[in-house]
Scaffold this active site. Structure first.
Site, PDB file in Angstrom:
ATOM      1  N   LYS A  94       0.852  -1.200   0.000  1.00  0.00           N
ATOM      2  CA  LYS A  94       0.000   0.000   0.000  1.00  0.00           C
ATOM      3  C   LYS A  94       0.874   1.232   0.000  1.00  0.00           C
ATOM      4  O   LYS A  94       1.810   1.346   0.793  1.00  0.00           O
ATOM      5  CB  LYS A  94      -0.885   0.001   1.263  1.00  0.00           C
ATOM      6  CG  LYS A  94      -1.850   1.168   1.321  1.00  0.00           C
ATOM      7  CD  LYS A  94      -3.074   0.926   0.485  1.00  0.00           C
ATOM      8  CE  LYS A  94      -3.866   2.173   0.171  1.00  0.00           C
ATOM      9  NZ  LYS A  94      -3.402   2.893  -1.048  1.00  0.00           N
ATOM     10  N   GLN A 115       7.157   4.157   4.006  1.00  0.00           N
ATOM     11  CA  GLN A 115       5.753   3.722   4.022  1.00  0.00           C
ATOM     12  C   GLN A 115       5.567   2.454   4.852  1.00  0.00           C
ATOM     13  O   GLN A 115       4.522   2.269   5.481  1.00  0.00           O
ATOM     14  CB  GLN A 115       5.287   3.495   2.571  1.00  0.00           C
ATOM     15  CG  GLN A 115       3.790   3.492   2.393  1.00  0.00           C
ATOM     16  CD  GLN A 115       3.203   4.893   2.222  1.00  0.00           C
ATOM     17  OE1 GLN A 115       3.716   5.694   1.475  1.00  0.00           O
ATOM     18  NE2 GLN A 115       2.125   5.173   2.920  1.00  0.00           N
ATOM     19  N   LYS A 118       5.362   3.689   8.476  1.00  0.00           N
ATOM     20  CA  LYS A 118       4.179   4.550   8.628  1.00  0.00           C
ATOM     21  C   LYS A 118       2.921   3.683   8.685  1.00  0.00           C
ATOM     22  O   LYS A 118       2.087   3.838   9.568  1.00  0.00           O
ATOM     23  CB  LYS A 118       4.111   5.502   7.429  1.00  0.00           C
ATOM     24  CG  LYS A 118       2.963   6.474   7.459  1.00  0.00           C
ATOM     25  CD  LYS A 118       2.699   7.101   6.099  1.00  0.00           C
ATOM     26  CE  LYS A 118       3.899   7.833   5.543  1.00  0.00           C
ATOM     27  NZ  LYS A 118       3.563   8.622   4.336  1.00  0.00           N
ATOM     28  N   LYS A 130       5.579   2.022  -2.909  1.00  0.00           N
ATOM     29  CA  LYS A 130       5.476   3.345  -3.535  1.00  0.00           C
ATOM     30  C   LYS A 130       5.743   3.168  -5.021  1.00  0.00           C
ATOM     31  O   LYS A 130       6.436   2.231  -5.431  1.00  0.00           O
ATOM     32  CB  LYS A 130       6.510   4.305  -2.950  1.00  0.00           C
ATOM     33  CG  LYS A 130       6.154   5.747  -3.107  1.00  0.00           C
ATOM     34  CD  LYS A 130       5.133   6.156  -2.053  1.00  0.00           C
ATOM     35  CE  LYS A 130       4.647   7.563  -2.201  1.00  0.00           C
ATOM     36  NZ  LYS A 130       3.920   7.988  -1.000  1.00  0.00           N
ATOM     37  N   GLY A 169      -2.693   8.257  -4.429  1.00  0.00           N
ATOM     38  CA  GLY A 169      -2.010   9.436  -4.960  1.00  0.00           C
ATOM     39  C   GLY A 169      -0.803   9.842  -4.141  1.00  0.00           C
ATOM     40  O   GLY A 169      -0.520   9.296  -3.071  1.00  0.00           O
ATOM     41  N   ASP A 170      -0.059  10.788  -4.675  1.00  0.00           N
ATOM     42  CA  ASP A 170       1.048  11.463  -3.990  1.00  0.00           C
ATOM     43  C   ASP A 170       1.281  12.734  -4.812  1.00  0.00           C
ATOM     44  O   ASP A 170       0.365  13.186  -5.524  1.00  0.00           O
ATOM     45  CB  ASP A 170       2.294  10.560  -3.924  1.00  0.00           C
ATOM     46  CG  ASP A 170       3.361  11.078  -2.947  1.00  0.00           C
ATOM     47  OD1 ASP A 170       3.224  10.864  -1.740  1.00  0.00           O
ATOM     48  OD2 ASP A 170       4.334  11.715  -3.402  1.00  0.00           O
ATOM     49  N   THR A 214      -4.744  13.587   4.900  1.00  0.00           N
ATOM     50  CA  THR A 214      -3.332  13.751   5.278  1.00  0.00           C
ATOM     51  C   THR A 214      -3.136  15.074   6.019  1.00  0.00           C
ATOM     52  O   THR A 214      -2.494  15.113   7.077  1.00  0.00           O
ATOM     53  CB  THR A 214      -2.429  13.681   4.038  1.00  0.00           C
ATOM     54  OG1 THR A 214      -2.785  12.521   3.283  1.00  0.00           O
ATOM     55  CG2 THR A 214      -0.973  13.586   4.444  1.00  0.00           C
ATOM     56  N   ASN A 245      -2.419  19.097  -2.131  1.00  0.00           N
ATOM     57  CA  ASN A 245      -3.444  18.385  -1.362  1.00  0.00           C
ATOM     58  C   ASN A 245      -3.184  18.417   0.141  1.00  0.00           C
ATOM     59  O   ASN A 245      -4.072  18.756   0.926  1.00  0.00           O
ATOM     60  CB  ASN A 245      -3.534  16.929  -1.861  1.00  0.00           C
ATOM     61  CG  ASN A 245      -4.463  16.100  -1.005  1.00  0.00           C
ATOM     62  OD1 ASN A 245      -4.034  15.364  -0.132  1.00  0.00           O
ATOM     63  ND2 ASN A 245      -5.757  16.253  -1.224  1.00  0.00           N
ATOM     64  N   SER A 381      -6.971   5.762   3.613  1.00  0.00           N
ATOM     65  CA  SER A 381      -6.997   4.842   2.473  1.00  0.00           C
ATOM     66  C   SER A 381      -7.424   3.454   2.938  1.00  0.00           C
ATOM     67  O   SER A 381      -8.201   2.765   2.261  1.00  0.00           O
ATOM     68  CB  SER A 381      -5.611   4.738   1.835  1.00  0.00           C
ATOM     69  OG  SER A 381      -5.372   5.818   0.969  1.00  0.00           O
TER      70      SER A 381
HETATM   71  P1  NDP Z   1       0.581  17.835  -4.506  1.00  0.00           P
HETATM   72  O1  NDP Z   1       1.103  17.482  -5.826  1.00  0.00           O
HETATM   73  O2  NDP Z   1      -0.877  17.967  -4.300  1.00  0.00           O
HETATM   74  O3  NDP Z   1       1.253  19.176  -3.980  1.00  0.00           O
HETATM   75  C1  NDP Z   1       2.624  19.284  -3.849  1.00  0.00           C
HETATM   76  C2  NDP Z   1       2.954  20.703  -3.424  1.00  0.00           C
HETATM   77  O4  NDP Z   1       4.340  20.775  -3.110  1.00  0.00           O
HETATM   78  C3  NDP Z   1       2.720  21.725  -4.520  1.00  0.00           C
HETATM   79  O5  NDP Z   1       2.424  22.971  -3.941  1.00  0.00           O
HETATM   80  C4  NDP Z   1       4.071  21.760  -5.241  1.00  0.00           C
HETATM   81  O6  NDP Z   1       4.294  22.969  -5.907  1.00  0.00           O
HETATM   82  C5  NDP Z   1       5.021  21.584  -4.082  1.00  0.00           C
HETATM   83  N1  NDP Z   1       6.220  20.841  -4.529  1.00  0.00           N
HETATM   84  C6  NDP Z   1       6.265  19.610  -5.049  1.00  0.00           C
HETATM   85  N2  NDP Z   1       7.513  19.261  -5.382  1.00  0.00           N
HETATM   86  C7  NDP Z   1       8.267  20.288  -5.055  1.00  0.00           C
HETATM   87  C8  NDP Z   1       9.645  20.525  -5.149  1.00  0.00           C
HETATM   88  N3  NDP Z   1      10.503  19.634  -5.656  1.00  0.00           N
HETATM   89  N4  NDP Z   1      10.092  21.703  -4.694  1.00  0.00           N
HETATM   90  C9  NDP Z   1       9.221  22.604  -4.179  1.00  0.00           C
HETATM   91  N5  NDP Z   1       7.915  22.432  -4.064  1.00  0.00           N
HETATM   92  C10 NDP Z   1       7.434  21.289  -4.501  1.00  0.00           C
HETATM   93  O7  NDP Z   1       1.179  16.722  -3.507  1.00  0.00           O
HETATM   94  P2  NDP Z   1       0.700  16.326  -2.052  1.00  0.00           P
HETATM   95  O8  NDP Z   1       0.183  17.508  -1.335  1.00  0.00           O
HETATM   96  O9  NDP Z   1      -0.155  15.136  -2.154  1.00  0.00           O
HETATM   97  O10 NDP Z   1       2.080  15.848  -1.394  1.00  0.00           O
HETATM   98  C11 NDP Z   1       2.912  16.724  -0.653  1.00  0.00           C
HETATM   99  C12 NDP Z   1       3.823  15.918   0.251  1.00  0.00           C
HETATM  100  O11 NDP Z   1       3.030  15.139   1.152  1.00  0.00           O
HETATM  101  C13 NDP Z   1       4.741  14.913  -0.439  1.00  0.00           C
HETATM  102  O12 NDP Z   1       5.937  14.815   0.299  1.00  0.00           O
HETATM  103  C14 NDP Z   1       3.974  13.602  -0.320  1.00  0.00           C
HETATM  104  O13 NDP Z   1       4.834  12.487  -0.402  1.00  0.00           O
HETATM  105  C15 NDP Z   1       3.409  13.764   1.073  1.00  0.00           C
HETATM  106  N6  NDP Z   1       2.248  12.943   1.411  1.00  0.00           N
HETATM  107  C16 NDP Z   1       1.124  12.944   0.624  1.00  0.00           C
HETATM  108  C17 NDP Z   1       0.031  12.202   0.987  1.00  0.00           C
HETATM  109  C18 NDP Z   1      -1.228  12.245   0.228  1.00  0.00           C
HETATM  110  O14 NDP Z   1      -2.188  11.591   0.658  1.00  0.00           O
HETATM  111  N7  NDP Z   1      -1.323  12.966  -0.867  1.00  0.00           N
HETATM  112  C19 NDP Z   1       0.073  11.309   2.163  1.00  0.00           C
HETATM  113  C20 NDP Z   1       1.279  11.437   2.959  1.00  0.00           C
HETATM  114  C21 NDP Z   1       2.318  12.205   2.562  1.00  0.00           C
HETATM  115  P3  NDP Z   1       3.959  23.068  -7.489  1.00  0.00           P
HETATM  116  O15 NDP Z   1       2.482  22.889  -7.607  1.00  0.00           O
HETATM  117  O16 NDP Z   1       4.445  24.417  -7.889  1.00  0.00           O
HETATM  118  O17 NDP Z   1       4.717  21.955  -8.132  1.00  0.00           O
HETATM  119  O1  2IT Z   2       2.909   9.007   1.485  1.00  0.00           O
HETATM  120  C1  2IT Z   2       1.775   8.541   1.667  1.00  0.00           C
HETATM  121  O2  2IT Z   2       1.441   8.023   2.734  1.00  0.00           O
HETATM  122  C2  2IT Z   2       0.801   8.645   0.559  1.00  0.00           C
HETATM  123  N1  2IT Z   2       1.115   9.220  -0.473  1.00  0.00           N
HETATM  124  C3  2IT Z   2      -0.575   8.027   0.694  1.00  0.00           C
HETATM  125  C4  2IT Z   2      -0.519   6.553   0.456  1.00  0.00           C
HETATM  126  C5  2IT Z   2      -1.855   5.864   0.375  1.00  0.00           C
HETATM  127  O3  2IT Z   2      -1.809   4.694  -0.023  1.00  0.00           O
HETATM  128  O4  2IT Z   2      -2.886   6.430   0.696  1.00  0.00           O
END
Ligand code: NDP
Ligand code: 2IT
Length: 449
Positions: A94, A115, A118, A130, A169-170, A214, A245, A381
């Site tokens: 997952k 992961q 976590k 992943k 997603g991520d 998240t 997100n 999830s």
């Molecule tokens: P999104 O794609 O929705 O948003 C990512 C955000 O971070 C955007 O504002 C983006 O800016 C910025 N960003 C991404 N890459 C970079 C970079 N290299 N340098 C600077 N800014 C960056 O992703 P999420 O919100 O889903 O994910 C954000 C973080 O949270 C990640 O580390 C992810 O692994 C983690 N995460 C996500 C989960 C989920 O359920 N979605 C669960 C647990 C952890 P821009 O739009 O300009 O690219």
């Molecule tokens: O980093 C993370 O925990 C995620 N991107 C979510 C993983 C999931 O399977 O919901």
């Protein structure tokens, strides 16, 4: 005795580096976990006998594949796809999929490795994985995104399933992408197997609160850390990096709990609004229009935009890094401490560098590591999988209450484990230790597989 396990861990770390050359983020994630494991190996010598550490650092399966697709101009494009199925001792693989040009094997392996622990911390039956691609969705049309997702899934679908591997997603992958991926999976398998994906749309098998989970979860974890110190979020000035997100729903929950969020960022710059951010506007710009955060200042003249994504010098009491790995370094941590910051919770995966973490911990700041603080996404999830398995849908309030309880449980587990192993208040040690022990026990029980 103490020295033996520490030197064993040190040589195991060097073996991992040698065996996985050039994967610096993976090395960093492994180092951090190993730094917590000395006392664990002393308490549970059977983990050494069963070579749990060596086994846990080696993914069960790694899939790397070509993703050819055609852009709107008719040109053929080639990307690389990955799925690293790291550990299935606790349940089906997952973990999310990341679409970002920086993606390579070392990033997917660091994320997959984190992961495992976590997911273990959630207490739910999910293994760790992943995946993703170096595909850059920025500026691509809807049709291009769809064609890319269809090609990605054509290559990967045989390796997925509700009982084997369940992506979500991520970065760069949200409900739209999950829709195209699930659609192609359904077409290729001829089965409406909702449980093979999470983060689905609410009309087609998705769970309420998954989108918010998240960010909300990170704030629930923060609330628990502050409560353990007799404090609350109410009235605190907060900054959040990212505008995706995780960041958006972290801001939403901070505001609901009385926090004043004054800054957030995207990959190009940050906005500062001393009146407190207008979240409806941010949602409109980011979720609907898919534009850059700088558009905010056109609507609010009082706010400012700075074309530099590092916002850590904006004075705050609470900082939530919610964008990407290694976005908050040693200097940033020093600045936060000097400005009177009292708590940092990692909404993103590994956003704080090892230096940054050391500085925050030494300063006595409440620090919630990603494995614990951002586990609300994957935990919800797992709740989506439960609903899909029973063909049920739960309402928002019930699901959010479940999420809050899960985050409370994760906090308690980290807190108690840190105390038990002699590092009270250190959630990094608590999370690594508690997560590792749960997976290691299962691996011993399942035999040599
Ligand atoms: P999104 O794609 O929705 O948003 C990512 C955000 O971070 C955007 O504002 C983006 O800016 C910025 N960003 C991404 N890459 C970079 C970079 N290299 N340098 C600077 N800014 C960056 O992703 P999420 O919100 O889903 O994910 C954000 C973080 O949270 C990640 O580390 C992810 O692994 C983690 N995460 C996500 C989960 C989920 O359920 N979605 C669960 C647990 C952890 P821009 O739009 O300009 O690219
Ligand atoms: O980093 C993370 O925990 C995620 N991107 C979510 C993983 C999931 O399977 O919901």
């Amino acid at each position: 005795m103490n020295k033996t396990s520490d030197s064993t861990l040190n040589s195991l770390y060097h073996a991992v580096v040698k065996r996985n050359p050039g994967e610096s983020e993976f090395h960093q994630a492994v180092r951090e976990v190993f730094d917590s494991l000395g006392p664990v190996l002393r308490k549970y010598p059977e983990f050494g006998t069963h070579k749990i550490i060596e086994r846990i650092c080696e993914p069960e399966r790694q899939i790397i594949f070509r993703v050819p697709w055609q852009d709107d101009a008719g040109q053929v494009q080639i990307n690389r796809g990955f799925r690293v199925q790291f550990n299935s001792a606790l349940g089906p693989f997952k973990g999310g999929l990341r679409f970002h040009p920086s993606v390579y094997l070392g990033i997917i392996k660091f994320l997959g490795f984190e992961q495992i622990f976590k997911n273990a911390l959630t207490g739910l039956p999910i293994g760790g994985a992943k995946g993703g691609s170096d595909f850059d969705p920025k500026g691509r049309s809807d049709d291009e995104i769809m064609r890319f997702c269809q090609s990605f899934m054509t290559a990967l679908h045989r390796n997925l399933g509700e009982h084997s591997d369940v992506p979500a997603g991520d970065i760069g992958v949200g409900t739209r992408e999950i829709g195209y991926l699930f659609g192609q999976y359904k077409r290729l398998t001829g089965r409406y197997e909702s449980g093979t994906f999470t983060g689905k749309g609410l009309d087609w098998g998705g769970a309420k609160v998954r989108k918010e989970a998240t960010g909300y979860g990170a704030v629930f974890f923060l609330r628990e850390m502050l409560a353990a110190r007799g404090d609350t979020i109410e009235g605190k000035t907060c900054i959040v990096s990212g505008a995706g997100n995780v960041a958006i729903y972290a801001i939403e929950k901070l505001q609901q709990l009385g926090g004043k969020v004054v800054a957030c960022s995207d990959s190009r710059g940050f906005i500062h609004d001393a009146h407190g951010l207008d979240l409806d506007l941010i949602k409109e710009i980011r979720e609907v229009e898919r534009h850059g955060i700088e558009e905010y200042v056109a609507h609010h003249k009082r706010a400012s935009y700075t074309p530099n994504r590092r916002l850590w010098h904006v004075p705050c009491q609470i900082a939530l890094p919610c964008a990407t790995q290694n976005e908050l370094g040693g200097d940033d941590a020093t600045t936060l401490v000097q400005n009177g910051c009292i708590a940092v919770a990692e909404g993103a995966n590994m956003p704080v560098t090892p230096d940054g973490m050391r500085i925050l911990l030494n300063a006595g700041i409440a620090f919630g590591p990603g494995k614990a603080a951002n586990a609300g996404g994957v935990a919800t999830s797992a709740l989506e999988m439960q609903q899909n398995a029973s063909r049920d849908t739960w309402d928002f309030e019930f699901t959010e209450t479940r999420l809050a309880e899960i985050m409370k449980g994760i906090h308690r587990r980290c807190h108690e484990t840190a105390e038990e192993f002699g590092t009270p208040g250190n959630y990094v040690k608590g999370a690594n230790t508690a997560g590792f022990i749960r997976v290691a026990r299962a691996m011993v029980a399942l035999g040599l597989i």
